[in-house]
Design a protein around this motif. Structure first.
Motif, short mmCIF file in Angstrom:
data_model
loop_
_atom_site.label_atom_id
_atom_site.label_comp_id
_atom_site.label_asym_id
_atom_site.label_seq_id
_atom_site.Cartn_x
_atom_site.Cartn_y
_atom_site.Cartn_z
N MET B 1 6.22 -6.07 -5.01
CA MET B 1 5.34 -6.93 -5.43
C MET B 1 4.22 -6.31 -6.12
SD MET B 1 3.44 -8.74 -2.42
CE MET B 1 1.96 -8.45 -1.39
N PHE B 2 3.86 -5.16 -5.95
CA PHE B 2 2.80 -4.56 -6.39
C PHE B 2 3.14 -3.77 -7.69
CE2 PHE B 2 1.47 -5.58 -2.24
CZ PHE B 2 0.36 -6.19 -2.36
N SER B 3 4.50 -3.73 -8.11
CA SER B 3 4.58 -3.01 -9.25
C SER B 3 3.81 -3.41 -10.50
CB SER B 3 6.21 -3.29 -9.57
OG SER B 3 6.33 -4.74 -9.50
N GLY B 4 3.53 -4.78 -10.60
CA GLY B 4 2.69 -5.20 -11.55
C GLY B 4 1.32 -5.36 -11.42
N CYS B 5 1.05 -4.68 -10.16
CA CYS B 5 -0.26 -4.82 -9.69
C CYS B 5 -1.18 -3.64 -9.97
CB CYS B 5 -0.33 -5.16 -8.04
SG CYS B 5 -1.04 -6.63 -7.56
N SER B 6 -0.88 -2.53 -8.94
CA SER B 6 -2.12 -1.62 -9.37
C SER B 6 -1.50 -0.40 -8.57
CB SER B 6 -3.28 -1.77 -8.44
OG SER B 6 -3.09 -2.55 -7.06
N ALA B 7 -0.63 -0.13 -7.51
CA ALA B 7 -0.14 1.02 -7.05
C ALA B 7 1.12 1.23 -6.85
CB ALA B 7 -1.05 1.05 -5.56
N GLU B 8 1.38 2.57 -6.89
CA GLU B 8 2.75 2.99 -6.61
C GLU B 8 3.26 2.68 -5.28
OE1 GLU B 8 5.56 4.70 -8.00
OE2 GLU B 8 4.91 3.36 -9.44
N ASN B 9 2.35 3.19 -4.40
CA ASN B 9 2.72 3.32 -2.87
C ASN B 9 1.91 2.35 -2.28
OD1 ASN B 9 4.82 3.80 -1.24
ND2 ASN B 9 3.98 5.93 -0.82
N PRO B 10 1.90 1.22 -2.32
CA PRO B 10 1.09 0.37 -1.71
C PRO B 10 1.01 0.29 -0.26
CG PRO B 10 2.54 -1.01 -2.45
CD PRO B 10 2.99 0.23 -2.93
N PRO B 11 -0.08 -0.03 0.44
CA PRO B 11 -0.05 0.02 1.96
C PRO B 11 0.03 -1.55 2.55
CG PRO B 11 -2.49 -0.26 1.02
CD PRO B 11 -1.65 -0.18 0.06
N ILE B 12 0.59 -2.21 1.47
CA ILE B 12 1.21 -3.52 1.84
C ILE B 12 2.52 -3.91 1.30
CG2 ILE B 12 0.34 -6.17 1.88
CD1 ILE B 12 -2.51 -5.42 1.38
N ARG B 13 3.50 -4.31 2.35
CA ARG B 13 4.66 -4.72 1.97
C ARG B 13 5.25 -5.91 2.57
NH1 ARG B 13 7.56 0.50 4.20
NH2 ARG B 13 8.65 -1.33 4.85
N ILE B 14 6.28 -6.54 1.85
CA ILE B 14 7.02 -7.65 2.46
C ILE B 14 8.09 -7.02 3.12
CG2 ILE B 14 7.86 -9.81 2.23
CD1 ILE B 14 5.86 -10.70 0.77
N GLY B 15 8.61 -7.11 4.22
CA GLY B 15 9.65 -6.80 4.74
C GLY B 15 10.14 -5.30 4.22
N ASP B 16 11.14 -5.05 3.67
CA ASP B 16 11.72 -3.60 3.32
C ASP B 16 11.00 -3.34 1.96
OD1 ASP B 16 13.09 -4.89 1.25
OD2 ASP B 16 14.98 -4.59 2.35
N LYS B 17 11.46 -2.00 1.42
CA LYS B 17 11.00 -1.32 0.40
C LYS B 17 11.12 -2.20 -0.93
CE LYS B 17 10.96 3.12 -2.19
NZ LYS B 17 11.46 4.37 -2.02
N CYS B 92 -1.86 -9.60 -3.57
CA CYS B 92 -2.00 -9.01 -4.86
C CYS B 92 -3.58 -9.13 -5.33
CB CYS B 92 -1.11 -9.58 -6.06
SG CYS B 92 -0.77 -8.69 -7.49
N ALA B 93 -4.10 -10.15 -5.12
CA ALA B 93 -5.41 -10.24 -5.46
C ALA B 93 -6.34 -9.38 -4.58
CB ALA B 93 -6.12 -11.62 -5.37
N TRP B 94 -6.21 -9.36 -3.39
CA TRP B 94 -6.67 -8.17 -2.55
C TRP B 94 -6.55 -6.86 -3.06
CZ3 TRP B 94 -5.85 -3.80 0.05
CH2 TRP B 94 -6.74 -3.32 0.82
N SER B 95 -5.50 -6.42 -3.31
CA SER B 95 -5.01 -5.15 -3.96
C SER B 95 -5.97 -4.93 -5.23
CB SER B 95 -3.85 -5.25 -4.40
OG SER B 95 -2.88 -4.91 -3.32
N ARG B 96 -6.25 -5.90 -6.21
CA ARG B 96 -6.87 -5.60 -7.20
C ARG B 96 -8.32 -5.46 -6.91
NH1 ARG B 96 -3.43 -9.55 -9.48
NH2 ARG B 96 -4.93 -11.23 -8.79
N ALA B 97 -8.78 -6.03 -5.93
CA ALA B 97 -10.33 -6.15 -5.63
C ALA B 97 -10.96 -5.23 -4.78
CB ALA B 97 -10.61 -7.43 -4.76
N HIS B 98 -9.86 -4.66 -3.64
CA HIS B 98 -10.16 -3.52 -2.99
C HIS B 98 -9.10 -2.45 -2.63
CE1 HIS B 98 -13.23 -6.64 -1.28
NE2 HIS B 98 -12.16 -7.59 -1.31
N LEU B 99 -8.15 -2.35 -3.16
CA LEU B 99 -7.21 -1.28 -2.99
C LEU B 99 -8.00 -0.04 -3.45
CD1 LEU B 99 -4.71 0.08 -1.94
CD2 LEU B 99 -3.61 -0.52 -4.16
N HIS B 100 -8.77 -0.05 -4.51
CA HIS B 100 -9.32 1.10 -5.08
C HIS B 100 -10.31 1.73 -3.96
CE1 HIS B 100 -13.54 -0.25 -6.02
NE2 HIS B 100 -12.83 -1.37 -5.95
#
Lengths: 110, 110
Positions: B1-17, B92-100
């Motif tokens: 889901m984060f492919s268009g978001c911000s990170a390559e290997n995000p700490p948040i996932r849904i289900g499997d890879k 996704c919004a959380w990632s944009r706001a806080h993942l960094h």
DNA sequence: CTGTATCCTCGCCGATACTG
DNA sequence: CAGTATCGGCGAGGATACAG
């Protein structure tokens, strides 16, 4: 995160197996190591330690050790960790609203 | 889901890879098997098939095979699958706001 | 009480080759 | 084109025992 939600083995997770559940356990305030082991049924100390260390490195929790005998350590959500509660609530709401549909579909597909 | 978001290997996932990324890929409409392989860089057909079959069992996607030569198969988000877009947007919004912040903390902890 | 130290299992996932 | 078949690595995570 879904320990208080609906399912034992939810299809939605944050990070690894225990991170989201730990966040929920710390929602209401600081907890000790042994206090976390209880609600997280059956997590081994090795895995709990590893998960907490990872969350500490990521700035999601703070670890406070009191130099006492016997030792006491408290874990608490950091401000950054608290920002995760909101999107997790959205996921939790989704589970309550739709997870049963998913499980029904899964069962129908047997 | 984060492919268009911000990170390559995000700490948040849904289900499997791959599940969350597939949902994103199907957001704008049906896609063919080979169309999914491209954005999901390097996913092997075996894993892509397994993931799609699991999502189909869970009622998240529908599979439509057209009896043509060469064969054509289209995958599309079901209404249930579409309901996941909303909580995913929150994550996704959380990632944009806080993942960094999380990544900064992780780097500082080296 | 709060962890470490080993060992081990299991399943996700990738690589490669092949088929209707 | 859309898969299936087979093999194998690798790492998360559990069991158990031990330490400060």
């Amino acid at each position: 995160m879904f320990s208080g939600c609906s399912a034992e083995n939810p299809p939605i997770r944050i990070g690894d197996k225990w991170t989201s559940k730990i966040i929920v356990c710390l929602k209401s305030g600081p907890r000790r190591f042994s206090e976390l082991q209880v609600p997280l049924r059956g997590v081994t100390p090795k895995v709990l330690t590893a998960t907490l260390r990872a969350m500490e490195r990521d700035g999601l929790v703070t670890r406070t050790a009191y130099p006492e005998i016997p030792p006491r350590v408290e874990y608490e959500l950091s401000p950054l960790g608290r920002t995760l509660l909101e999107p997790m609530a959205a996921m939790c709401a989704w589970s309550r609203a739709h997870l049963h549909e998913l499980l029904d579909a899964r069962e129908s597909a047997l």
